[in-house]
Scaffold this active site. Structure first.
Site, PDB file in Angstrom:
ATOM      1  CD  GLU A  22       2.208  -0.670  13.275  1.00  0.00           C
ATOM      2  OE1 GLU A  22       2.173  -1.133  14.443  1.00  0.00           O
ATOM      3  OE2 GLU A  22       1.552  -1.157  12.339  1.00  0.00           O
ATOM      4  CB  SER A  76      -0.888   0.031   1.253  1.00  0.00           C
ATOM      5  OG  SER A  76      -2.022  -0.771   1.058  1.00  0.00           O
ATOM      6  CG  HIS A  78      -3.480   4.967   3.413  1.00  0.00           C
ATOM      7  ND1 HIS A  78      -2.379   4.696   2.632  1.00  0.00           N
ATOM      8  CD2 HIS A  78      -4.476   4.187   2.944  1.00  0.00           C
ATOM      9  CE1 HIS A  78      -2.695   3.804   1.714  1.00  0.00           C
ATOM     10  NE2 HIS A  78      -3.966   3.475   1.874  1.00  0.00           N
TER      11      HIS A  78
END
Lengths: 281, 314
Positions: free
Chosen positions: B57, B36, B108
């Site tokens: 993350e 993505s 995003h």
């Protein structure tokens, strides 16, 4: 252990003793700081900085140096004392710990010569150590990376993310040492979060696990030697220690996790006990 | 207006590959979103310098810090919500405080994530990153600017936060334009009001200005790509010239572009202003362009805000 002379062991014991004395002096002068987890790590730091690690105090940013990350950043008094005794900066500076005029921040900062990573927010140091170990592999360099973790610290989820990744990446140039002193800020670790069986947990996460007495110089040296023989696997050394080791009223209590000697009497008692110990070495 | 559209994410991936060919020190990290974020393009060509750490993350930001501390130029990518929210403390302690050479490029950003809904629509990231000492924040306006910005941050010592959005964006700058860090780009001049927009909203501001022109209102449009440090000069200049500012962003109206512009105005040249953006509400699922209309963040919403400002200005 023919390779370790009794003279060497005595020297390292004396350094650990000096680290303890500085820890008390620094935290008493600063009226703050974390003696408990500094005293438990004195032998580990002495062996790392005066036996195991390849560093150059005249050139702290030397590219090929071994790296060290104090993931349990609150043990900064012991860490700074080890760095100063090794020659990274004058020991006089230690008395300015936590003062506005000094570079010796409450928790490790890149302002301090010899410090490889800012730490203090628990759970992050092992990730940074992985980054350094990956860089060594990419650059085909032989330096090794060491991270010292607190046992309370490994309650943080980030540690277990890092544990999985270090094994996945087969980082045999990485050594984690857990200062297993059984106590965190509020209480005994196992009253907060049950950490045992610690050996099995790290083993299940893909690490080579060595369990030692973290106050025994010979055992620390042997474990670090053993870690060097690891192939395609990171090593964790679970160092069983005593919180507050060397100062009777600080031993095995959470009270002095983040508190210096509370008055002159406590201070004098601590210094006397440490000096008495030195005479016996 | 007839524009060509191009994916900013794809431009990011292509630029990373080009940089990877030019420089050995470039390494890229991702946390299971590489197809993505388009960092997978780099990973395919440079598998040894690409670290996809899985759904970690926090660990990714720490590893990024360790690599940067060892001399690497690091790009770390995820969705904005995870890169800045989930891993905020790691970004603060391990990257911003030691001032390490890590470029966090998040895709995003904003409500224009669309159908995934509020959980994935990050409308607080600009605020979070601007609040960090040592962190600099850039929101490129189109794929051409993405290429320039990625090359710019790779040439500097980090840390930077670069915010990209999901949809393809109209190409409103040319490949020959220059990116000047900390300087806004005047897209259209005007006398009555200045619309200061960032990222995906700049094209809507241009559409609004075109329509306003037909109605007799002359609106300037400013592309504010660098949010921190912000271009004070152009804000003061256009406040003085037009007397009224409308800010537009795909972000909460708190702590984003609008707040930064307001700070400049209050300190240097108090003027009337209105903020267009998410009205301190979490988003909801829907097509991205429907959502912009729903929250009054499309050209119609901007026109409404400009007219309201013109009323209070009188």
């Amino acid at each position: 252990m023919s390779e370790i002379s009794s003279e060497k062991i005595r020297k390292l014991k004396l350094i650990a003793n000096e680290i303890r004395e500085w820890t008390i002096k620094m935290t008493y002068a600063a009226k703050s700081g974390h003696p408990g987890g500094s005293l438990s790590a004195a032998e580990i730091l002495a062996v790392l900085y005066f036996h195991e690690m390849k560093v150059d105090p005249q050139n702290p940013e030397w590219e090929d140096r071994d790296r060290f990350v104090l993931s349990k950043g609150h043990a900064s008094p012991a860490y700074y004392a080890a760095l100063a005794l090794r020659g990274f900066f004058p020991t006089d500076e230690l008395m300015n710990f936590r003062k506005l005029s000094s570079f010796l921040q409450g928790h490790p900062s890149l302002m301090v010569p010899g410090v490889d990573m800012c730490t203090g927010s628990l759970g992050q140091g092992l990730s940074a150590a992985i980054g350094m170990a990956l860089a060594a592999k990419l650059d085909k360099k032989s330096y090794r990376v060491y991270a010292l973790l607190g046992d309370g610290e490994i309650e943080e989820g980030n540690i277990w993310e890092a544990a999985m990744t270090a094994a996945t990446r087969k980082l045999d140039n990485l050594v984690a040492i857990i200062d297993r002193n059984m106590i965190q800020l509020d209480d005994f670790t196992d009253r907060m979060v049950v950490l045992d069986p610690l050996e099995e947990k790290w083993n299940a996460f893909g690490w080579r696990v060595l369990s030692i007495n973290g106050h025994d110089i010979v055992q620390i040296i042997r474990a670090l030697n053993e870690a060097r023989r690891s192939v395609s696997q990171p090593t964790v050394i679970i160092a069983h220690t005593v919180k507050g080791k060397g100062v009777s009223y600080m031993e095995n209590t959470a009270k002095y996790h983040g508190k210096p000697p509370q008055n002159e009497e406590e201070y004098n008692t601590a210094i006397k006990e440490i000096e008495d110990e030195r005479r016996g070495i | 207006m007839k524009w060509k559209y191009e994916s900013p994410r794809k431009a990011y991936g292509e630029t990373l590959v080009a940089l990877g060919r030019e420089r050995e020190d470039i390494v890229v990290l991702d946390a299971d979103l590489s197809t993505s974020t388009k960092t997978a393009m780099f990973g395919k060509e440079f598998p040894d310098r690409f670290f996809n750490v899985g759904l970690q993350e926090q660990n990714m930001m720490g590893i990024a810090a360790g690599l940067a501390r060892s001399g690497k130029t690091v790009f770390a990518s995820s969705f904005a919500v995870f890169a800045t929210g989930r891993a905020y403390d790691q970004v603060r302690q391990s990257i911003a405080y030691p001032k390490l050479n890590v470029n966090i490029v998040a895709t995003h950003g904003g409500v224009t994530v669309g159908e995934d809904g509020a959980s994935h629509q990050m409308i607080e990231d600009i605020g979070l990153m601007c609040g960090l000492p040592n962190m600099r924040v850039i929101v490129p306006v189109d794929a051409n600017e993405v290429r320039r910005v990625i090359r710019f941050v790779a040439s500097q010592n980090g840390p930077f936060y670069v915010r990209l959005t999901r949809p393809a964006l109209p190409l409103i700058t040319s490949p020959e334009d220059e990116f000047v860090f900390g300087k806004a780009m005047l897209m259209r001049d005007g006398e009555d009001v200045a619309i200061i927009a960032t990222g995906i909203e700049v094209s809507y501001a241009l559409l609004a200005a075109e329509q306003l022109h037909k109605e007799g209102i002359s609106a300037a449009v400013i592309n504010m790509s660098t949010i921190k440090p912000i271009d004070k000069e152009i804000i003061v200049k256009y406040a003085r010239k037009t007397g009224g500012i409308v800010t537009v962003e795909d972000h909460n109206i708190y702590n984003g572009l609008g707040s930064r512009v307001a700070e400049v105005l209050v300190e240097h040249y108090p003027a009337r202003m209105l903020r267009v953006g998410m009205p301190d509400k979490f988003g909801r699922s829907g097509r991205w362009d429907e959502l912009l209309a729903y929250y009054g963040m499309d050209d119609a919403g901007i026109i409404k805000a400009v007219k309201k400002l013109m009323e209070v200005k009188k």
